[in-house]
Motif scaffolding. Structure first.
Motif, PDB file in Angstrom:
ATOM      1  N   PHE A 115       0.847  -1.192   0.000  1.00  0.00           N
ATOM      2  CA  PHE A 115       0.000   0.000   0.000  1.00  0.00           C
ATOM      3  C   PHE A 115       0.881   1.240   0.000  1.00  0.00           C
ATOM      4  O   PHE A 115       1.727   1.407   0.884  1.00  0.00           O
ATOM      5  CB  PHE A 115      -0.946   0.017   1.202  1.00  0.00           C
ATOM      6  CG  PHE A 115      -1.845   1.233   1.236  1.00  0.00           C
ATOM      7  CD1 PHE A 115      -2.711   1.505   0.185  1.00  0.00           C
ATOM      8  CD2 PHE A 115      -1.807   2.131   2.294  1.00  0.00           C
ATOM      9  CE1 PHE A 115      -3.518   2.638   0.184  1.00  0.00           C
ATOM     10  CE2 PHE A 115      -2.616   3.258   2.312  1.00  0.00           C
ATOM     11  CZ  PHE A 115      -3.479   3.515   1.250  1.00  0.00           C
ATOM     12  N   THR A 139      -3.311  -5.618  -0.347  1.00  0.00           N
ATOM     13  CA  THR A 139      -4.450  -4.801  -0.767  1.00  0.00           C
ATOM     14  C   THR A 139      -4.651  -4.996  -2.283  1.00  0.00           C
ATOM     15  O   THR A 139      -3.854  -5.654  -2.939  1.00  0.00           O
ATOM     16  CB  THR A 139      -4.201  -3.300  -0.509  1.00  0.00           C
ATOM     17  OG1 THR A 139      -3.177  -2.857  -1.410  1.00  0.00           O
ATOM     18  CG2 THR A 139      -3.790  -3.032   0.926  1.00  0.00           C
ATOM     19  N   GLU A 142      -4.291  -2.652  -4.451  1.00  0.00           N
ATOM     20  CA  GLU A 142      -3.810  -1.392  -5.004  1.00  0.00           C
ATOM     21  C   GLU A 142      -3.330  -1.508  -6.454  1.00  0.00           C
ATOM     22  O   GLU A 142      -3.662  -0.680  -7.296  1.00  0.00           O
ATOM     23  CB  GLU A 142      -2.684  -0.820  -4.142  1.00  0.00           C
ATOM     24  CG  GLU A 142      -2.316   0.605  -4.552  1.00  0.00           C
ATOM     25  CD  GLU A 142      -1.241   1.192  -3.671  1.00  0.00           C
ATOM     26  OE1 GLU A 142      -0.150   0.604  -3.582  1.00  0.00           O
ATOM     27  OE2 GLU A 142      -1.498   2.241  -3.049  1.00  0.00           O
ATOM     28  N   PHE A 199      -8.950  -1.552  -0.160  1.00  0.00           N
ATOM     29  CA  PHE A 199      -8.902  -2.325   1.101  1.00  0.00           C
ATOM     30  C   PHE A 199     -10.084  -3.292   1.232  1.00  0.00           C
ATOM     31  O   PHE A 199     -10.316  -3.830   2.307  1.00  0.00           O
ATOM     32  CB  PHE A 199      -8.931  -1.365   2.300  1.00  0.00           C
ATOM     33  CG  PHE A 199      -7.574  -0.817   2.682  1.00  0.00           C
ATOM     34  CD1 PHE A 199      -6.866  -0.008   1.816  1.00  0.00           C
ATOM     35  CD2 PHE A 199      -7.004  -1.106   3.922  1.00  0.00           C
ATOM     36  CE1 PHE A 199      -5.625   0.511   2.158  1.00  0.00           C
ATOM     37  CE2 PHE A 199      -5.753  -0.591   4.283  1.00  0.00           C
ATOM     38  CZ  PHE A 199      -5.069   0.207   3.399  1.00  0.00           C
TER      39      PHE A 199
END
Ligand code: MGD
Ligand code: MGD
Ligand code: MO
Length: 707
Positions: free
Chosen positions: A347, A356, A358, A518
Motif C-alpha cells: 500500500f 491490498t 492497489e 482495502f
C-alpha cells in the motif's frame, strides 16, 4: 508573567491557546514518514517535534523533518490556481478560479484526445508517492499508458532485478549474521536505520561489510571491512567474489540444485573473474576481496542492503544489482531464515504486512491497445517489467515531433532538474501544446506550465498511511490548507469529473478509492477515519518466503533465476540474461580522466525541496565538489577555490572541498542546488543503463581544473 512565559516556552494549554495535533512528515520517502507533533496556535503551526507514540518513528525526527514548519510556510507556496500570461518559463501568471482552471484543462486534454489520441497525453509524478495510485488510474482511464514517475530514476531498477530473479520485489533483513551495506550510508539517507544496526552489532555480534568508494560515517562507525571500489564497478566486484566462492566450493550446492535456475551458465560466465582481474577492474586490493569472500564463507546467514540509487545510477546499474543478488542465490540466502526475504509494497509503496488491491486499482483500466508508454521502444525491459513510461525518454519523445510524440503533459511535482541533460527537458517543454503542473511551490519547472495548480502539504490534509506491523492510520489536517490549495487526490478527482472520465471508482474520490483498495481486509475504514491514532489490522498477512520456496517463485521457471528467462526470451533486446558487468562509458579517456559521482545524499536536504529553506541552506550554503588532496596538489587547487568541472556536454563551477574521504581520480558533487545544476552537464542517452533507462548520474567521466 507566568502566562507570558508559558507562551514563550510554547507550552500547550487553555491559557496559552496552544493545541497539540499530530501529523506525518512527507518530506522524504514513504519508508520513514515519521510522526509529527505539531504545536498549533490561532490556526498556525508554531513548532514541530517528533511524535513519541508513533508506532514506526517513536519520536524520532531528522533535520529535514524538523524544518516542516519552514517548509509549510515557505514564501513561494502556491496559493491559487494560475494561468500563464507571459512566455513559457518567463514566470508571468494570472490568478484564476478552480472552475476556470478545471474547465480549461478539460477542454485542452479532451481536445488533444479527440485530435491525436489519449495516448498523446503523458502523466507524471515527482518524488511524492501518496496520491500515485489515483494519478496512475486517472492516466489509464483517460486512455494513456504514459504514466511515469521518479521511479524512472529511483528504486525501481532494484525492483526490476528482483523481479527477474524471483518475480517479487526487494526486501532486506538485518536479523542476519553478515550484513553487506552495499552503497549504503544510512546516517545521511535513512537516519533511523544505523541506530538499529549499532544496537544489533552489540546484541547479536552482527558482522558488517561496507562497500562504498568513500569513507562515510557508516564505514567509519561500524564496518568490520570496508571495500572501496571505483564508482560503478560494483558488478565486477560481486562477480569476482562469486567466482572465488564457486572455485573454492564455498557455495550451497543443495540449495542451488533445488531452488536456483541457470547456475551452470552463470558459473561458466564468471570463471575469468580472478582476484587479480577483480582488483584491476575495481581498484579494491585482492587481499580485501579475499577477506570479504572469507567472511561470506564463515557467515551462517547473509543479507545485503537495497540501495535505491547509488548502484542503479550507472551504465551497468540494474546488472550491478543482479550481480550482487547472485551472491545471495549461490550461498542459499534468498527466502531462508536469516537471509533475504523478497517482498512487495502493498500500500502506497510500503510493505505494510497486509495485501491490498492497489495494483489492481492502478492497472485494471490500463489501455492495452493505446500507443505503448513512452520509452517502451528504447527500454523494452523497463516496459516489460514496469508497464510505466520511462520518464527519462520523455524529452526525446517530444523533441522527435513525430506521430508518437506526446503533445501535453499533466504533472504533479515536476522538477525538470532531476533529469540528466535537463536542458533538453526545457527544450521539450517549449514544444508542448499544453502543460499543467501541480505543486506546493512556484518552482522553476512550474514556471514553464500553462496552468499551475496549488496542492497542500501533509500537515494540511488527511491521508491513509500504512506502516509495517499491519498498521493503518488516517491523518487529520493540523491546520487549514493555505490559500486555496487542495489535496492532490481531490484535484485529480475533481478534474476527472469535469473531464467526464468514465470511471465511477476514480470519480467517487480518494476515500472511496481506498475503501475499494482495502475491500477484502477485516477493517472498517470509516472507523479508521474517526480514530485519531493508529489501527492495527488483526488476523491478516501476506504470503511468506517459505510459501514461495515451497510453491515456486513468480518466475517463468518458478525458481530463483540467475539466468533470466524473461530476458532470454527476447534476444532482439540485446540484453544479457545473466548478471554481467560492463564498465562505465568514457567518451574520451584522454580528455576525461576523472570520474564524477553526482548525488550522494546530504543529511539536511532532499533534491529540489529544502534548498529554498533558509535553515537548511545555511548548513551547506555553497555547492561544493569533494576532491582528494593529492589531486588538489597536482592541480594547484586550494580549499574553497573555484574549480570547473567539464563533461562532454558542458562545464560548471563549484567550490573545492579537499577531503581524504574520496579517492584520487574521483569527484563527488551534490545535486539540487538550483544555481549549480549538475544535471545540466550530465549526458543522458550515451551513458544510461540500457536495462532500466536510468541515467548514469554517478559514473560520469569528466575533467576538473582551477577556474
Ligand atoms: N544528479 C542526480 N540527479 C538525481 C539523483 C541523483 O542522485 N543525482 N537522484 C534521483 C533520484 S533517486 C530521485 S528520487 C529524483 C528526485 O527528484 P524529484 O522527484 O524531482 O524530487 P523533489 O525535487 O524532491 O520533488 C519534486 C517536486 O515535488 C514537489 N512536491 C513536494 N510535495 C508535493 C506534494 O505533496 N504534491 C505535489 N504535487 N508536489 C509536491 C516539490 O516541490 C518538487 O517541486 O532525483 C533524481 N535525480
Ligand atoms: N537526507 C536525505 N535523505 C534521503 C534523500 C536525500 O536527498 N536526503 N533522498 C532519498 C532518496 S530519493 C534516495 S533514492 C535515497 C538514496 O539513499 P542511498 O541509497 O543511501 O544513497 P546515497 O546516500 O546517495 O548513497 C549511499 C552511498 O553510496 C555511495 N556510492 C555512490 N556511488 C557508488 C557506487 O558506484 N558504488 C558504491 N558501492 N557506492 C556508491 C556514496 O558514496 C554514499 O555514501 O535516499 C533517500 N533519503
Ligand atoms: Mo530516489
Amino acid at each position: 508573567m507566568a502566562e507570558f512565559d508559558a507562551l514563550k516556552a510554547k507550552l500547550p494549554g487553555e491559557d496559552t491557546g496552544i493545541e497539540i495535533k499530530h501529523s506525518i512528515c512527507a518530506i522524504c520517502s514513504p519508508a520513514p514518514h515519521c510522526g509529527l507533533t505539531c504545536y498549533v496556535k490561532d490556526g498556525k503551526v508554531i513548532k514541530v517535534e517528533g511524535w513519541d507514540e508513533h508506532p514506526d518513528s517513536k519520536g524520532a525526527l531528522c533535520t529535514k523533518g524538523l524544518s516542516n514548519r519552514e517548509y509549510l510556510y515557505r514564501k513561494d507556496r502556491l496559493l491559487y490556481p494560475m494561468r500563464r500570461t507571459g512566455e513559457r518559463g518567463e514566470g508571468k501568471f494570472e490568478r484564476i478560479t478552480w472552475e476556470e482552471a478545471y474547465a480549461e484543462i478539460a477542454e485542452k486534454l479532451n481536445g488533444i484526445k479527440a485530435q491525436y489520441g489519449a495516448d498523446k497525453v503523458a502523466f507524471y509524478s515527482g518524488y511524492n508517492k501518496w496520491y500515485r495510485s489515483m494519478l496512475a488510474r486517472f492516466a489509464h482511464s483517460f486512455g494513456s499508458q504514459s504514466y511515469g514517475t521518479e521511479h524512472s530514476s529511483c528504486f525501481a531498477s532494484g525492483l526490476m532485478a528482483w523481479q527477474c530473479a524471483t518475480g517479487m520485489e526487494m526486501g532486506m533483513n538485518v536479523m542476519t549474521k553478515l550484513f553487506i551495506g552495499w552503497a549504503a550510508n544510512g546516517y545521511y539517507s535513512m537516519y533511523r536505520l544505523p541506530k538499529g544496526i549499532e544496537k544489533l552489532k552489540k546484541l547479536t555480534g552482527l558482522k558488517y561489510i561496507v562497500v562504498d568508494p568513500r569513507i562515510t560515517p557508516a564505514s567509519a562507525r561500524f564496518a568490520d571491512l570496508h571495500l572501496r571500489p571505483r564508482l560503478g564497478t560494483d558488478g565486477a566486484l560481486a562477480l569476482t567474489i562469486a567466482n572465488q566462492l564457486i572455485q573454492n566450493g564455498w557455495i550451497d550446492k543443495e540449495y542451488i540444485d533445488k531452488y536456483v535456475h541457470g547456475f551452470e551458465q552463470y558459473a561458466e560466465s564468471v570463471k575469468d573473474y580472478t582476484l587479480e582481474k577483480g582488483e584491476e577492474l575495481t581498484g579494491v586490493p585482492a587481499a580485501d576481496i579475499r577477506k570479504a569472500v572469507e567472511m561470506i564463507r564463515d557467515a551462517e546467514t547473509m543479507s545485503i542492503s537495497e540501495s535505491s540509487a547509488p548502484l542503479a545510477h550507472h551504465h551497468n546499474g540494474m546488472q550491478n544489482y543482479r550481480c550482487i543478488m547472485s551472491l545471495l542465490a549461490i550461498t542459499g540466502n534468498i527466502g531462508t531464515p536469516g537471509g533475504q526475504y523478497p517482498s512487495e509494497g502493498t500500500f502506497s509503496e510500503r510493505t505494510t504486512g497486509y495485501d491490498t488491491h492497489e495494483r489492481e486499482f492502478m492497472f485494471e483500466t490500463y489501455p492495452e491497445h493505446a500507443d505503448k508508454a513512452v520509452g517502451a521502444d528504447v527500454h523494452p525491459l523497463w516496459y516489460e517489467l514496469r508497464r510505466d513510461m520511462q520518464a527519462n525518454d520523455l524529452a526525446q519523445n517530444i523533441l522527435n515531433q513525430d506521430e508518437h510524440s506526446i503533445k501535453a503533459l499533466y504533472a504533479h511535482g515536476m522538477n525538470y532538474r532531476m533529469f540528466a541533460e535537463d536542458g533538453k527537458v526545457l527544450e521539450a517543454f517549449r514544444k508542448l501544446d499544453f502543460f499543467v503542473d501541480v505543486d506546493l511551490f512556484m518552482t522553476d519547472s512550474a514556471k514553464w506550465a500553462d496552468i499551475i495548480l496549488p496542492c497542500c502539504t501533509s500537515m494540511e490534509r488527511s491521508e491513509f498511511k500504512g506502516y509495517p506491523g499491519c498498521y493503518i492510520m488516517y491523518t487529520k489536517p493540523v491546520v487549514e490548507p493555505l490559500g486555496e490549495s487542495k489535496r492532490d487526490v481531490d484535484i485529480i478527482t475533481e478534474l476527472a469529473n469535469v473531464m467526464g472520465i468514465d470511471d465511477p471508482v476514480l470519480c467517487s474520490g480518494y476515500e472511496n478509492a481506498v475503501k475499494y483498495i482495502f475491500r477484502d481486509l477485516p477493517v472498517d475504514l470509516d472507523e479508521v477515519m474517526k480514530n485519531d491514532g493508529f489501527t492495527k489490522i488483526e488476523g491478516v498477512g501476506v504470503k511468506s518466503s517459505e510459501w514461495y520456496m515451497e510453491h515456486g517463485w513468480r518466475t517463468p521457471t518458478g525458481k530463483i533465476e540467475l539466468y533470466s528467462e524473461i530476458i532470454g526470451a527476447h534476444p532482439e533486446w540485446g540484453l544479457d540474461p545473466l548478471p554481467t558487468y560492463t564498465p562505465p562509458v568514457n567518451p574520451d579517456p584522454e580528455k576525461y580522466p576523472f570520474m564524477l559521482c553526482s548525488g550522494a545524499r546530504m543529511p539536511h536536504v532532499i533534491h529540489s525541496r529544502l534548498h529554498g529553506s533558509p535553515w537548511e541552506r545555511s548548513l551547506m550554503p555553497d555547492p561544493m565538489v569533494e576532491i582528494n588532496p593529492e589531486d588538489c596538489r597536482k592541480l594547484g587547487i586550494d580549499m574553497y577555490d573555484d574549480v570547473e568541472i567539464v563533461t562532454s556536454i558542458g562545464s560548471l563551477t563549484f567550490k573545492a572541498n579537499p577531503t581524504n574521504t574520496v579517492s584520487e581520480g574521483q569527484l563527488f558533487v551534490y545535486h539540487g542546488y538550483p544555481e549549480r545544476d549538475i544535471n545540466s552537464i550530465i549526458p543522458y542517452r550515451e551513458l544510461c543503463d540500457p536495462y532500466s533507462g536510468y541515467p548514469a548520474y554517478r559514473s560520469v567521466y569528466c575533467n576538473i581544473r582551477k577556474a
